[in-house]
Design a protein around this motif. Structure first.
Motif, PDB file in Angstrom:
ATOM      1  N   VAL A 582      28.918  43.216  42.154  1.00 22.26           N
ATOM      2  CA  VAL A 582      29.364  44.208  41.167  1.00 22.26           C
ATOM      3  C   VAL A 582      30.629  44.897  41.653  1.00 22.26           C
ATOM      4  O   VAL A 582      31.606  45.056  40.906  1.00 22.26           O
ATOM      5  N   GLU A 583      30.622  45.319  42.912  1.00 20.25           N
ATOM      6  CA  GLU A 583      31.789  45.993  43.478  1.00 20.25           C
ATOM      7  C   GLU A 583      33.005  45.062  43.509  1.00 20.25           C
ATOM      8  O   GLU A 583      34.136  45.474  43.205  1.00 20.25           O
ATOM      9  N   LEU A 584      32.770  43.802  43.850  1.00 18.43           N
ATOM     10  CA  LEU A 584      33.850  42.825  43.886  1.00 18.43           C
ATOM     11  C   LEU A 584      34.458  42.647  42.495  1.00 18.43           C
ATOM     12  O   LEU A 584      35.687  42.591  42.338  1.00 18.43           O
ATOM     13  N   PHE A 585      33.610  42.588  41.502  1.00 13.54           N
ATOM     14  CA  PHE A 585      34.095  42.400  40.132  1.00 13.54           C
ATOM     15  C   PHE A 585      34.908  43.616  39.688  1.00 13.54           C
ATOM     16  O   PHE A 585      36.002  43.468  39.114  1.00 13.54           O
ATOM     17  N   ARG A 586      34.409  44.802  39.937  1.00 11.09           N
ATOM     18  CA  ARG A 586      35.111  46.009  39.503  1.00 11.09           C
ATOM     19  C   ARG A 586      36.449  46.178  40.215  1.00 11.09           C
ATOM     20  O   ARG A 586      37.406  46.719  39.654  1.00 11.09           O
ATOM     21  N   THR A 587      36.519  45.683  41.437  1.00 12.68           N
ATOM     22  CA  THR A 587      37.760  45.785  42.206  1.00 12.68           C
ATOM     23  C   THR A 587      38.832  44.856  41.663  1.00 12.68           C
ATOM     24  O   THR A 587      40.016  45.216  41.603  1.00 12.68           O
ATOM     25  N   CYS A 589      38.713  42.934  38.589  1.00  9.53           N
ATOM     26  CA  CYS A 589      38.773  42.688  37.148  1.00  9.53           C
ATOM     27  C   CYS A 589      39.892  43.495  36.490  1.00  9.53           C
ATOM     28  O   CYS A 589      40.120  44.659  36.828  1.00  9.53           O
ATOM     29  N   SER A 590      40.580  42.863  35.563  1.00  8.37           N
ATOM     30  CA  SER A 590      41.605  43.530  34.756  1.00  8.37           C
ATOM     31  C   SER A 590      41.565  42.941  33.359  1.00  8.37           C
ATOM     32  O   SER A 590      40.771  42.036  33.076  1.00  8.37           O
ATOM     33  N   ASP A 591      42.418  43.430  32.474  1.00  6.63           N
ATOM     34  CA  ASP A 591      42.394  42.950  31.093  1.00  6.63           C
ATOM     35  C   ASP A 591      42.665  41.459  30.995  1.00  6.63           C
ATOM     36  O   ASP A 591      42.091  40.760  30.154  1.00  6.63           O
ATOM     37  N   ASP A 592      43.551  40.947  31.854  1.00  4.12           N
ATOM     38  CA  ASP A 592      43.909  39.523  31.771  1.00  4.12           C
ATOM     39  C   ASP A 592      43.247  38.679  32.855  1.00  4.12           C
ATOM     40  O   ASP A 592      43.477  37.472  32.931  1.00  4.12           O
ATOM     41  N   TRP A 593      42.431  39.301  33.684  1.00  6.34           N
ATOM     42  CA  TRP A 593      41.807  38.560  34.799  1.00  6.34           C
ATOM     43  C   TRP A 593      40.372  39.088  34.969  1.00  6.34           C
ATOM     44  O   TRP A 593      40.095  40.012  35.725  1.00  6.34           O
ATOM     45  N   VAL A 594      39.459  38.497  34.227  1.00  9.68           N
ATOM     46  CA  VAL A 594      38.077  38.995  34.198  1.00  9.68           C
ATOM     47  C   VAL A 594      37.266  38.220  35.225  1.00  9.68           C
ATOM     48  O   VAL A 594      36.391  37.411  34.906  1.00  9.68           O
ATOM     49  N   LEU A 628      27.787  37.972  31.742  1.00  9.01           N
ATOM     50  CA  LEU A 628      28.167  37.388  30.453  1.00  9.01           C
ATOM     51  C   LEU A 628      29.672  37.504  30.212  1.00  9.01           C
ATOM     52  O   LEU A 628      30.308  36.570  29.704  1.00  9.01           O
ATOM     53  N   ARG A 629      30.247  38.640  30.554  1.00  7.59           N
ATOM     54  CA  ARG A 629      31.685  38.838  30.321  1.00  7.59           C
ATOM     55  C   ARG A 629      32.521  37.886  31.151  1.00  7.59           C
ATOM     56  O   ARG A 629      33.460  37.252  30.656  1.00  7.59           O
ATOM     57  N   SER A 630      32.186  37.736  32.437  1.00  9.98           N
ATOM     58  CA  SER A 630      32.946  36.831  33.306  1.00  9.98           C
ATOM     59  C   SER A 630      32.761  35.378  32.883  1.00  9.98           C
ATOM     60  O   SER A 630      33.708  34.581  32.913  1.00  9.98           O
ATOM     61  N   GLY A 652      44.731  23.082  44.230  1.00  8.18           N
ATOM     62  CA  GLY A 652      45.471  24.325  44.152  1.00  8.18           C
ATOM     63  C   GLY A 652      44.690  25.479  43.575  1.00  8.18           C
ATOM     64  O   GLY A 652      45.055  26.649  43.745  1.00  8.18           O
ATOM     65  N   PHE A 653      43.621  25.195  42.836  1.00  2.01           N
ATOM     66  CA  PHE A 653      42.788  26.221  42.206  1.00  2.01           C
ATOM     67  C   PHE A 653      43.629  27.120  41.288  1.00  2.01           C
ATOM     68  O   PHE A 653      44.591  26.675  40.688  1.00  2.01           O
ATOM     69  N   TRP A 654      43.299  28.407  41.212  1.00  7.02           N
ATOM     70  CA  TRP A 654      44.022  29.305  40.298  1.00  7.02           C
ATOM     71  C   TRP A 654      44.051  30.707  40.874  1.00  7.02           C
ATOM     72  O   TRP A 654      43.048  31.400  40.935  1.00  7.02           O
ATOM     73  N   THR A 655      45.252  31.108  41.307  1.00  9.45           N
ATOM     74  CA  THR A 655      45.465  32.464  41.814  1.00  9.45           C
ATOM     75  C   THR A 655      46.006  33.333  40.699  1.00  9.45           C
ATOM     76  O   THR A 655      46.854  32.893  39.912  1.00  9.45           O
ATOM     77  N   HIS A 656      45.505  34.539  40.620  1.00 10.49           N
ATOM     78  CA  HIS A 656      45.938  35.466  39.575  1.00 10.49           C
ATOM     79  C   HIS A 656      47.463  35.593  39.593  1.00 10.49           C
ATOM     80  O   HIS A 656      48.075  35.847  40.621  1.00 10.49           O
ATOM     81  N   GLY A 657      48.080  35.403  38.442  1.00 11.38           N
ATOM     82  CA  GLY A 657      49.519  35.525  38.316  1.00 11.38           C
ATOM     83  C   GLY A 657      50.274  34.227  38.462  1.00 11.38           C
ATOM     84  O   GLY A 657      51.505  34.202  38.311  1.00 11.38           O
TER      85      GLY A 657
END
Length: 753
Positions: A582-587, A589-594, A628-630, A652-657
């Motif tokens: 939960v803490e990891l997600f809240r840290t 999470c953003s509008d474009d990166w859930v 559910l949101r993620s 390469g996976f997917w790094t935010h940005g």
């Protein structure tokens, strides 16, 4: 005098004689009773087979269903529709239909066009997730329910939320046995002049017969003329798994207690006429069952209705039937109480006669002719309900809502990849690659697969799965280093471990496998070994830093708590790991990166799945919403323009940005997405999740960026990856297991659609 009915064609669905089980006997009896009371009504049976060759059924059986074959249920629905059956009477028990919790029956019920009356032979007070989901679906698809005890009706209302007006309480039917002196029937069994105690039914360890044998010395001390008849063949499933070990154990116990001359075993499945004679010869009937959660007992009903003096442990049906001095209830597993009950009857003939008369009088409302009329009333009420809005099952079977056509189970490649040590890690095309050796990750996955398949396999196939499961579990046990309390991961073909301990993820995956066995396996030896692995390996997880290891551990704990819900340490660790995610997600999470991390890598959906399950079972809505949101975000981000599934590539996976890697696409990602979406669907009932799971599964079969199938239907193997220009033709363990596990999840999803 016969009573006519407007209903002219009824189909009864369940096991049927000569198959040897209680449901088979009941289906046969209720069908014949209704046919006898309503001769103008055509009564037919759909019999469920637990073996490929079926049984030598009577002409009343018009069609057969292969217990484990989903398509067989669809064909049965077509048969019922074409033959203008007016009502279906379903005999429901969790163990007699295929699929998770017997969910294959739902496939038939969705496709039929007539009312359904479901007779529940078991009503669980503490259902697991799959059983609760199945009951919710049965409620939607059944016009009425029949239970055989008021306790069953109370459970349906209180636990499952089923409307009271939809439930009929009809007692278990019994033959019409006259109230006669037992001595009239004793001579044919060679027990004339004796006092006869009787227990009958298919023999299995849950019957508690050993406690009656333990009670016999105290009984014989006061009444030396007593004999104890144990009537019935050993249950076929017990025979196949353990042979006659339980019967032999009972025989040895009788000898050890010095009561062998007073014990008679009749090791056979008797006809109804024979059974009536045995019951007639009994002075006292004893049901020493070991568990209270039995809502129906045909053996108890038969003996009670015949006016026998009954002594029973207080399981639910017995408590209801023997109330008001209609019998004697004794505590579970208490030989002393059984002896006291028998002696009180035999020392007080007036008490025994009065008890018998009270039982026989109530039993007049349980004879088959009366019960048949009550069933017909329920069937007629079900037909009357058709004036109400139609059931969802009456909708047309379109491409969007019909059951998905899954490939048949084929495990040739996995068997080929497995030797006496474990499953090989890699393959060259479809040939095991010895040079790469084995790994704990894959053996854990393989062990989980055998456990999932055992739940829906035929008896003989289950025995084959148990052999494979033993191989994979032996590998996991060897992988666990007792000194470090960590699992090693990589082993060479020469059986040398190549590391002191493996990754945190492999450790947690191994615990997930152990937890799954503890929650699902029926093999006591496997469960005991897994308990050691779980107890010794789980404390280490609290010090792990890998979010995926936390997620795997949460899934392990969830499986473990299916069987051991009161374990405080497991519940405490679940809370710790859940809060970390939960803490990891809240840290992050953003509008474009859930998402939980600044990078999405592998096994992504496991994080969401762990949140969904942990949140639901700890009643934390915020945690469920994170899951559910993620997961919803993952579904949308991995949907190609063409609408097909395109998982995050491992190159390469997917790094935010940054841009998301499109290749190499891994089968493991499709499988984990399916598993998480199926869990979301089971929780919410939102068909969007089911469609997402289908889309991910179709990726294996060619609905992907290259339009190429990764699944090899000739071997049952799966290609290792989808590259930008081709499929990797090697069929390694991880990829092949991913497909088979995905197919098992989809089978579960189709059952609850």
């Amino acid at each position: 005098m016969r009573i006519s009915s407007a209903i002219k064609h009824i189909a009864f669905l369940g096991d049927h004689l000569p198959r040897q089980c209680g449901i088979a006997t009941f289906t046969s009896d209720i069908c014949e009773a209704v046919a006898a009371e309503f001769p103008e009504c055509l009564c037919v049976v759909g019999a469920v087979n637990d073996r490929p060759e079926g049984y030598d059924y009577p002409t009343r059986v018009r069609f057969e269903i292969d217990e484990k074959e989903l398509d067989s249920y669809r064909r049965a629905a077509d048969f019922l529709n074409v033959n203008n059956v007016e009502v279906i009477s379903v005999q429901h028990e969790f163990g007699i239909y295929g699929g998770a919790a017997g969910s294959h029956i739902l496939t038939l019920l969705r496709d039929v066009h007539m009312p359904v009356v479901t007779t529940l032979h078991t009503v669980l007070r503490e259902p697991d997730t799959e059983q609760r989901t199945l009951m919710r679906q049965l409620d939607e698809l059944s016009n009425r329910f029949i239970v055989m005890a008021e306790q069953g009706k109370d459970f349906l209302k209180e636990i499952y939320g089923i409307a009271s007006e939809k439930i009929d309480v009809i007692p278990h039917g019994i033959p019409d046995i006259p109230f006669i002196d037992p001595n009239f029937n004793k001579d044919q069994f060679g027990v004339d002049g004796k006092t006869v105690l009787l227990t009958f039914g298919l023999l299995s360890p849950n019957k508690g017969i050993e406690h009656v044998l333990e009670a016999l010395p105290a009984i014989l001390a006061q009444h030396p003329n007593v004999v104890y008849i144990i009537l019935g063949a050993t249950h076929p499933n017990i025979i196949a798994r353990d042979g006659e070990s339980y019967r032999l154990k009972l025989e040895r116990l009788a000898e050890d207690r010095g009561v062998a001359p007073h014990v008679i075993f009749y090791n056979r499945f008797v006809t109804l006429e024979e059974l009536k004679e045995f019951i007639g010869a009994a002075d006292i009937y004893i049901t020493p069952y070991l568990n209270e959660s039995q809502i129906t007992s045909g053996a108890l009903a038969y003996s009670f209705g015949a006016g026998k003096a009954v002594i029973s442990t207080p399981y639910w049906h017995a408590k209801e039937l023997l109330a008001k001095d209609r019998g004697i209830l004794v505590p579970f597993a208490n030989a002393g109480a059984i002896a006291e009950g028998v002696n009180s009857f035999l020392s007080d003939p007036v008490l025994m006669a009065a008890t018998r008369k009270r039982a026989w009088k109530l039993g007049r409302g349980m004879i088959w002719s009366v019960v048949a009329k009550r069933h017909m009333e329920s069937f007629e009420h079900a037909r009357a309900s058709l004036s109400m809005p139609p059931r969802k099952a009456f909708a047309a079977r379109t491409l969007d809502n019909r059951p998905y056509e899954l490939p048949p189970l084929k495990l040739d490649h996995l068997v080929r990849m497995t030797d006496s040590t474990g499953i090989f890690q890699h393959a060259i095309f479809n040939v095991p690659n010895f040079a790469e050796g084995y790994c704990t990750d894959d053996n854990a996955r393989a062990f989980i697969l055998t456990l999932l398949l055992e739940e829906s396999a035929s008896l003989m196939t289950r025995l084959q799965f148990e052999h494979l499961a033993s191989v994979y579990l032996a590998f996991l046990w060897n992988a666990f280093n007792q000194k470090t309390a960590r699992f090693r991961n990589i082993m060479s073909h020469q059986r040398h471990w190549l590391e002191r301990y493996g990754s945190e993820d492999s450790h947690a995956r191994a615990l997930w496998a152990a937890g799954t066995a503890l929650g699902r396996s029926k093999n006591e030896g496997h469960r005991n070994l897994c308990a050691l692995l779980f107890q010794r390996g789980m404390p280490t997880v609290e010090n792990f830093s890998s979010p995926r290891a936390w997620a795997f551990a949460l899934l392990a704990i969830q499986e473990y708590l299916r069987a051991f819900s009161g374990d405080r340490s497991a519940n405490h660790l679940r809370e710790i790991l859940t809060n970390r995610l939960v803490e990891l997600f809240r840290t992050n999470c953003s509008d474009d990166w859930v998402w939980f991390e600044p990078v999405a890598t592998y096994d992504n959906a496991r994080l969401s799945q762990a949140m969904i399950l942990s949140g639901y079972w700890t009643s934390r809505g915020d945690v469920v919403e994170i899951g559910l949101r993620s997961l919803r975000w993952l579904v949308e981000q991995q949907k190609a323009e063409g609408g097909h599934f395109a998982p995050i590539g491992s190159n390469g996976f997917w790094t935010h940005g940054t841009a998301c890697a499109r290749f190499d696409q891994q089968p493991l990602e499709a499988y984990t997405m399916i598993a998480a979406c199926v869990e979301a669907y089971a929780l919410t009932g939102d068909s969007t999740w089911h469609r997402a799971a289908r889309r991910c599964f179709e990726w294996f079969l060619g609905r992907n960026d290259l339009g190429q199938s990764l699944y090899d239907s000739s071997t049952g193997g799966c290609c290792d990856a989808l590259h930008f220009d081709r499929a990797n033709q090697n069929q390694g363990a991880e990829s092949s297991l991913a497909f088979q596990l995905a197919a098992a999840e989809m089978t579960r999803a189709e059952a609850v659609l």
